[in-house]
Scaffold this active site. Structure first.
Site, mmCIF file in Angstrom:
data_model
loop_
_atom_site.group_PDB
_atom_site.id
_atom_site.type_symbol
_atom_site.label_atom_id
_atom_site.label_comp_id
_atom_site.label_asym_id
_atom_site.label_seq_id
_atom_site.Cartn_x
_atom_site.Cartn_y
_atom_site.Cartn_z
ATOM 1 N N LYS A 184 0.845 -1.213 0.000
ATOM 2 C CA LYS A 184 0.000 0.000 0.000
ATOM 3 C C LYS A 184 0.870 1.249 0.000
ATOM 4 O O LYS A 184 1.756 1.402 0.841
ATOM 5 C CB LYS A 184 -0.896 0.018 1.251
HETATM 6 O O1 E4P Z 1 -7.455 0.031 3.054
HETATM 7 C C1 E4P Z 1 -8.185 0.287 3.979
HETATM 8 C C2 E4P Z 1 -8.185 1.566 4.651
HETATM 9 O O2 E4P Z 1 -6.973 1.784 5.250
HETATM 10 C C3 E4P Z 1 -9.316 1.577 5.643
HETATM 11 O O3 E4P Z 1 -10.463 1.154 4.970
HETATM 12 C C4 E4P Z 1 -9.530 2.894 6.305
HETATM 13 O O4 E4P Z 1 -10.712 2.870 7.032
HETATM 14 P P1 E4P Z 1 -11.104 3.921 8.157
HETATM 15 O O5 E4P Z 1 -11.488 5.178 7.491
HETATM 16 O O6 E4P Z 1 -12.232 3.285 8.869
HETATM 17 O O7 E4P Z 1 -9.889 4.110 8.991
#
Ligand code: E4P
Ligand code: F6P
Length: 943
Positions: A138
């Site tokens: 990521k």
């Molecule tokens: O890849 C996933 C993201 O990091 C995650 O969905 C973020 O979610 P949040 O906004 O609930 O922290």
């Protein structure tokens, strides 16, 4: 069919899980979701790992087994193992989908999100470390992240682009992917095996926009408009995502894409992230139900997944109401809410949120590491009283500004922005020297083999104080030479060293980084001369080793004189930070210490104070922030060092480090070492106590006194050592702490401008004396049979006004009379350093503290010139100085027309000259004849 399964079966949308944790994967929870819900992937982020690792004991066994590793390595070891385990569970999905699904995502460190090159390195490193085909790395869609996304794709690495909020950024991300694929293809890569997702965050947009809408509604007057705006709440994120999907369809069509597609390339799927409902007023499956469409992914947190499994409704919603979505966004813009600006802010906040989470998880790992190291790590406890709040604030500032990382990255802006970056070699010296442990062991064996009975370090300040701590703390090691130190030009002290050793069986360690310091050079001349007399000119060099920085004059001389060996220091390390380099390690090896074990102990503290350890868990940083803040916030600038018997010479090393590093530009910390302990009432509000307690052999009286100080509200830092073998840890803790305290004070902790000034003065005086045959005569301001007193005109004037008359005592009393609250009195004795002389000085300190209620120092010249002398001249103008000189019978130095008596006299005068120039309150008491008697008289006058 289970609605989660239906999403893929009927709508071609992959369900991924936005969660990972050790037990969940190990105990089959993940496998169950794959089997029962048709789960097709997993995402993680720093916040997810923070929850998993920071709030459970699932990882404790692994951490215990790992022991003394760097915190970041411990953390990554845990995270990577989890990602690998999850990837293995998903491998069948990956296989079955022809490498297009079944991915597990691991995010690059959020600390690097604003640096393209570092993001690239980190992503490549993680890709290699995880070593699973179904890994996605990521990378945040920051402006700096986008080129990294392109280049990583060009390497054929699968990327999950995260922190996407805006249409514009999305377009750039998709183009970066396309461009990366084109490059990969041009290099002959198989684009068909590259997969990527673009993680469009949803619920965070509503959370931010709804808040702005509420503010706009509150400010609006028209009830219809209010109602219309109310209707936008909970709609914007979905509208934004729907339009992104339309854009996706356009981006992955057309000629450019078709060329890649013909080569087997797959579009970068849109992934809906942040799909847990944050606002309880909305449906708990809102961000799943409304975003269902083909060739997309939704990564769903566990609670939302449970809810959708229970009551989710599946319909092809993503392409519904695209026009309405446009209207929602247009209305929002009309209402004055700039979605792009919101998105920009969300990216910034997103990075910071993940930084906060990373700080927390690294802190949690660091805390557990400390617990599991138990007695292997010296413990530190702070009882700061009223300083607690300002120190907490400083800790938070250091965390938020990433200052621990910046310190380790050698960013001079942490301090004064001068040449600090060039003086940070000590940060990594332990690892570097550990590689040479075998060399030190060989030297140790050689020294033993030669049958040397004594090894004498000839050096000053940073070159002698560390070795002195080793000699005093560890004592004589059977079979090895006894380590001695000579760091005084007092003729009697030089004679005493000579009398104590058998030159034929003595090894001299001449230690000077610069090679140009006066004292080690004259010591060397003297003992080389004596050695030539005793063993002959040919063999004399075999009794000498040099420790010096490469290229110094000392190196050249050592070569010319046939020294047994030359060891080198590191130029990027100043003397007072050099104990863990050759300057400490050569004497350590010579006296028979196990250098490898010594460095391993130091390394435990290096790792505990690492760039990856947040300030609240970083013992060195914490100590430094406490010391610095105590001075700046409460004027508690007298760092009073207390140490258990057996490690009590550590203070003399620490005082050089603290004083020479911080005492300049009128600021600084004044270390108070070896002052007899007293009840709390004896101390002023300018004190800050540090107690180094040795568990084996602690002094109950010290324990009681420290406890009383703490109870009386004085700030006390306790450091507990399980045994003497962990003392090397303290060298590093204090180095980091001093550097950090220097940052708080806003000075350069690596120079010593005022010491240089007195060195210059001394050199001038000595050269002139060599020419003229003696130092110039001086006129005392008062004199009798025992004392002659000297000072400069300004001080004389002030003292006369304060009652100084014709007798010496009146001058001394007047000088003491100048002491005020917050001041300190320093007795600077250019006399032989021995217990007989120390005793009256110590008694005088106690008397002064009792009558004047101030901190006191007793220092021996010339050694303090290379230590606390910097702070006395350059630090805060709170010192009241009594210089004490004496007359020892001279001792000639080969090749010089004048002997040691003139050297030490020139040093005292040079020192006094600079104190005068700096406008300090200074009086010199010259003792005629018997020194002990003179010191007793002085003590009485001071009492
Ligand atoms: O890849 C996933 C993201 O990091 C995650 O969905 C973020 O979610 P949040 O906004 O609930 O922290
Ligand atoms: O190792 P060198 O260059 O002889 O210097 C000795 C000492 O002198 C100082 O430069 C100060 O005079 C210290 O900082 C240093 O530790």
């Amino acid at each position: 069919m289970n609605p989660l399964k239906t999403l893929h079966a009927e709508q071609d949308q992959a369900v991924w899980l936005d969660f990972v944790a050790r037990g969940f994967v190990q105990e089959g929870g993940l496998k169950r979701l794959v089997d029962e819900d048709g789960l097709r992937g997993v995402t993680s982020n720093p916040a997810i790992f923070e929850k998993a690792i920071g709030h459970s004991d699932e990882y404790d066994d692994a951490l215990k087994a790992a022991g003394d590793e760097r915190v970041i390595d411990l953390y990554e070891g845990l995270a990577i193992a989890d990602i690998q385990a999850a990837a293995d569970v998903l491998r069948p999905v990956y296989e079955a989908s022809g490498g297009q699904d079944g991915f597990v995502s691991l995010e690059v460190s959020p600390y690097l999100a604003l640096d393209t090159a570092e993001t690239l390195d980190e992503a490549r490193r993680l890709h290699k470390a995880v070593a699973r085909d179904n890994l996605m790395v990521k990378v945040p869609a920051t402006p700096q992240g986008i080129p990294a996304i392109r280049d990583l794709t060009a390497d054929g690495i699968n990327i999950n682009v995260t922190l996407l909020f805006a249409q514009g950024a999305y377009e750039q991300v998709a183009n970066a992917y396309i461009e990366g694929l084109e490059k990969f293809a041009a290099r002959g890569g198989d684009v068909g095996r590259v997969a990527s997702v673009a993680s469009f965050f949803v619920s965070r947009i509503d959370a931010a926009v709804d808040k702005l809408l509420d503010e706009t509604i509150a400010a609006a007057n028209d009830p219809d408009e209010k109602a219309a705006l109310e209707g936008l709440k909970g709609k914007v994120a979905i509208a934004n995502a729907k339009l992104a999907y339309q854009r996706y369809k356009r981006l992955f069509a057309g000629e450019r894409w078709q060329t890649l597609s013909a080569k087997g390339a797959h579009p970068q799927r849109l992934l809906w992230a942040s799909t847990g409902t944050k606002n309880k007023a909305y449906s708990d499956v809102l961000y799943v139900e409304e975003l269902i469409g083909p060739n997309t992914v939704n990564t769903i947190p566990p609670a939302t997944m449970d809810a959708f499994r229970d009551h989710g409704k599946v319909r092809a919603s993503l392409e519904e109401g695209v026009d309405e979505a446009e209207r929602v966004l247009a209305h929002l813009a009309k209402a004055g809410i700039d979605l792009d600006a919101v998105a920009r802010q969300l990216v910034e906040e997103g990075v910071q949120l993940f930084v906060d989470a990373a700080d927390k998880v690294l802190g949690a790992v660091a805390g557990k590491r400390q617990t599991f190291l138990a007695a292997g790590l010296d413990r530190q406890a702070l009882a700061l009283g009223s300083l607690d709040a300002p120190v907490k604030t400083a800790i938070e500032t250091w965390r938020k500004d990433g200052l621990v990382r910046r310190l380790w990255q050698r960013d001079a802006q942490v301090w004064s922005g001068a040449d600090e970056a060039q003086w940070l070699g000590w940060l990594t010296i332990v690892e570097d020297e550990a590689k040479k442990a075998a060399e030190y062991a060989a030297f140790s064996a050689e020294v033993k083999q030669e049958g040397f009975t004594d090894a004498v370090v000839l050096g000053m300040g940073g070159s002698s104080l560390g070795p002195e701590v080793l000699a005093e703390t560890y004592g004589h090691q059977p079979g090895f030479p006894r380590l001695r130190i000579l760091d005084s030009t007092d003729p009697d002290e030089v004679r005493a060293v000579e009398a104590a050793v058998n030159l034929e069986r003595t090894l001299f360690i001449v230690a000077s980084k610069s090679g140009s310091t006066l004292e080690p050079n004259v010591f060397r001349d003297y003992f080389l001369g004596r050695m030539r007399d005793v063993v002959g000119p040919d063999k004399a060099g075999r009794h000498f080793v040099a420790v010096t920085d490469p290229g110094s004059a000392m190196e050249k001389a050592a070569k010319d004189d046939g020294f047994r060996r030359i060891f080198y220091g590191v130029k990027q390390i100043g003397g007072r930070y050099s104990v863990l380099s050759a300057f400490g390690l050569v004497p350590a090896a010579a006296m028979g210490l196990d250098v490898a074990a010594f460095l391993a102990s130091a390394r435990t503290m290096v790792r505990s104070c690492g760039s990856d350890v947040p300030p609240d868990l970083n013992p060195g940083v914490q100590l430094g922030l406490a010391m610095g803040t105590a001075a700046t916030e409460e004027g508690r600038d007298k760092v009073t060092l207390i140490a258990s018997p057996g490690i009590d010479t550590f203070g003399a090393w620490a005082e050089q480090l603290i004083a020479e590093s911080t005492g300049k530009e009128g600021k600084g910390l004044i270390p108070i070492d070896n002052e007899p302990l007293a009840a709390p009432a004896a101390y002023g509000k300018d004190r800050f106590f540090v107690y180094l307690r040795l568990d084996e052999g602690a002094d109950p009286a010290q324990d009681a006194a420290v406890k009383a100080l703490e109870e009386a509200g004085h700030p006390v830092v306790r450091i507990a050592l399980a045994s003497k073998s962990s003392l090397p840890q303290e060298f590093f803790r204090f180095e980091i702490a001093t550097a950090v305290a220097g940052a708080v004070l806003g000075i350069n902790p690596f120079d010593q401008p005022d010491v240089e000034a007195s060195k210059i003065k001394t050199r001038e005086l000595f050269s002139a004396a060599e020419k003229d045959g003696a130092l110039p005569a001086e006129t005392p301001v008062a004199e009798d049979d025992g004392f002659a007193l000297y000072t400069d005109a300004a001080n004389a004037d002030a003292l006369r006004k304060a009652g100084a008359g014709s007798d010496p005592e009146s001058w001394i009393k007047a000088q003491v009379g100048r002491v005020g609250a917050g001041d300190y009195v320093a007795l600077l004795a250019y006399v032989t350093r021995n217990p007989e002389h120390l005793k009256p000085l110590q008694e005088a300190r106690v008397a002064l503290r009792e009558t004047q209620h101030v901190a006191t120092c007793a220092e021996f010249g010339p050694r303090f010139l290379h230590s606390t002398g910097q702070a006395y001249k350059g630090g805060p103008d709170s010192g009241v100085f009594l210089q004490i000189t004496s007359e020892a019978p001279d001792l000639a130095i080969p090749g010089r027309s004048l002997g040691f008596a003139t050297v030490i006299a020139a040093q005292a005068r040079g020192d006094f000259g600079v104190l005068s120039e700096r406008g300090r309150r200074a009086l010199r008491v010259h003792i005629k004849g018997d020194v002990a008697k003179g010191l007793d008289r002085l003590k009485s006058a001071l009492s």
